[in-house]
Enzyme design. Structure first.
Site, short mmCIF file in Angstrom:
data_model
loop_
_atom_site.label_atom_id
_atom_site.label_comp_id
_atom_site.label_asym_id
_atom_site.label_seq_id
_atom_site.Cartn_x
_atom_site.Cartn_y
_atom_site.Cartn_z
N ARG A 4 -12.39 -9.36 0.92
CA ARG A 4 -11.26 -9.36 1.85
C ARG A 4 -11.71 -9.45 3.30
NH1 ARG A 4 -7.42 -6.64 -1.90
NH2 ARG A 4 -5.39 -6.43 -0.94
N ARG A 11 8.37 -5.60 -7.34
CA ARG A 11 7.30 -4.97 -8.12
C ARG A 11 7.31 -3.44 -7.92
NH1 ARG A 11 1.18 -6.99 -7.13
NH2 ARG A 11 1.12 -5.46 -5.46
N ARG A 30 0.45 -4.88 5.25
CA ARG A 30 -0.56 -5.50 4.37
C ARG A 30 -0.62 -7.01 4.61
NH1 ARG A 30 2.01 -3.36 -0.73
NH2 ARG A 30 0.61 -4.62 -2.00
P1 ADP Z 1 -2.41 -6.25 -3.16
O1 ADP Z 1 -3.16 -7.54 -3.34
O2 ADP Z 1 -1.05 -6.26 -3.75
O3 ADP Z 1 -2.45 -5.73 -1.74
P2 ADP Z 1 -4.61 -4.71 -4.27
O4 ADP Z 1 -4.47 -3.93 -5.50
O5 ADP Z 1 -5.55 -5.85 -4.24
O6 ADP Z 1 -3.11 -5.15 -3.98
O7 ADP Z 1 -5.01 -3.75 -3.06
C1 ADP Z 1 -4.32 -2.56 -2.76
C2 ADP Z 1 -4.99 -1.86 -1.58
O8 ADP Z 1 -6.33 -1.48 -1.95
C3 ADP Z 1 -5.17 -2.70 -0.31
O9 ADP Z 1 -4.02 -2.71 0.52
C4 ADP Z 1 -6.35 -1.99 0.36
O10 ADP Z 1 -5.96 -0.78 0.97
C5 ADP Z 1 -7.22 -1.61 -0.84
N1 ADP Z 1 -8.22 -2.65 -1.17
C6 ADP Z 1 -8.27 -3.40 -2.30
N2 ADP Z 1 -9.30 -4.26 -2.27
C7 ADP Z 1 -9.92 -4.08 -1.07
C8 ADP Z 1 -11.03 -4.69 -0.43
N3 ADP Z 1 -11.72 -5.67 -1.01
N4 ADP Z 1 -11.39 -4.24 0.80
C9 ADP Z 1 -10.71 -3.25 1.41
N5 ADP Z 1 -9.64 -2.64 0.87
C10 ADP Z 1 -9.23 -3.03 -0.36
#
Ligand code: ADP
Length: 207
Positions: free
Chosen positions: A89, A128, A146
């Site tokens: 990310r 969702r 987000r």
């Molecule tokens: P979505 O894609 O619906 O936001 P995720 O399950 O991928 O859902 O992520 C949920 C939360 O988890 C993010 O908003 C962040 O806080 C955290 N998160 C997930 N993956 C990462 C990442 N690679 N780096 C930093 N934070 C992350």
């Protein structure tokens, strides 16, 4: 090995497509969001710290998610390949993933980005949130944050893979099956499908 980075904003459909892709390509699904939620469910110290940030719609620190992915790669040495969902990310996460995969003698095959506009994302995530139990899906302010974090911090990861000629973008609005077909067409360019050893069987027949 086939290693896919499945990319796109929250609510773009990465989880839905991942489930279909792991079944077809026999890949291991590594979702950092799922790994973090598992830590929260187990009540670990890492989970408690991450929960505060996740509930606010902010990213958890790079080193936390990089560490989790490093461990997961080690635990799955025999995998045919991986789908990285929600990771990387940030550009430092992308650089770390390259290093981690190189240490396992492999690399990212391609990135597929599912493109969906902001108003559709908010609609999907609120829907969702009615069943997911995720606090970050139930509040429009958190959802908007987000999406903003995606646009400001995450979107540039696409450029990182574009410079490596690994970037493919798809329209994430449409029938789930159509989008799945388009992703498969991209993956098959990187690894031609060999359903149930049919290629080997064909060679044996010829011999
Ligand atoms: P979505 O894609 O619906 O936001 P995720 O399950 O991928 O859902 O992520 C949920 C939360 O988890 C993010 O908003 C962040 O806080 C955290 N998160 C997930 N993956 C990462 C990442 N690679 N780096 C930093 N934070 C992350």
């Amino acid at each position: 090995m086939l290693n896919l980075v499945l990319f796109g904003p929250p609510g773009a459909g990465k989880g839905t497509q991942s489930q279909k892709l792991i079944a077809r390509y026999n890949l291991v699904h590594l979702s950092t969001g799922d790994l973090l939620r598992a830590q929260i469910a187990r009540g670990t110290e890492l989970g408690l710290k991450a929960k505060k940030l996740m509930d606010e719609g902010l990213l958890v620190p790079d080193e936390v998610v990089i560490g989790m992915i490093g461990s997961a790669l080690q635990e799955n040495e025999q995998a045919a390949g991986f789908i990285f969902d929600g990771f990387p990310r940030t550009v430092p996460q992308a650089e770390s993933l390259d290093r981690l995969l190189a240490a396992h003698d492999t690399k990212v095959s391609c990135m597929v980005a599912l493109e969906v506009k902001g108003d559709e994302l908010v609609k999907r995530l609120l829907e969702r949130g009615k069943t997911s139990g995720r606090p970050d899906d139930q509040d429009e302010t958190k959802i908007s944050r987000r999406v903003t974090v995606y646009n400001t911090e995450t979107a540039q990861v696409a450029g990182y893979y574009a410079t490596q000629n690994k970037f493919h973008a798809l329209n994430g609005i449409g029938e789930i099956e159509d989008i799945f077909g388009q992703i498969c067409a991209i993956l098959d360019q990187h690894q031609p499908a060999t359903p149930s050893g049919s290629q080997q069987a064909a060679q044996e027949v010829k011999a």
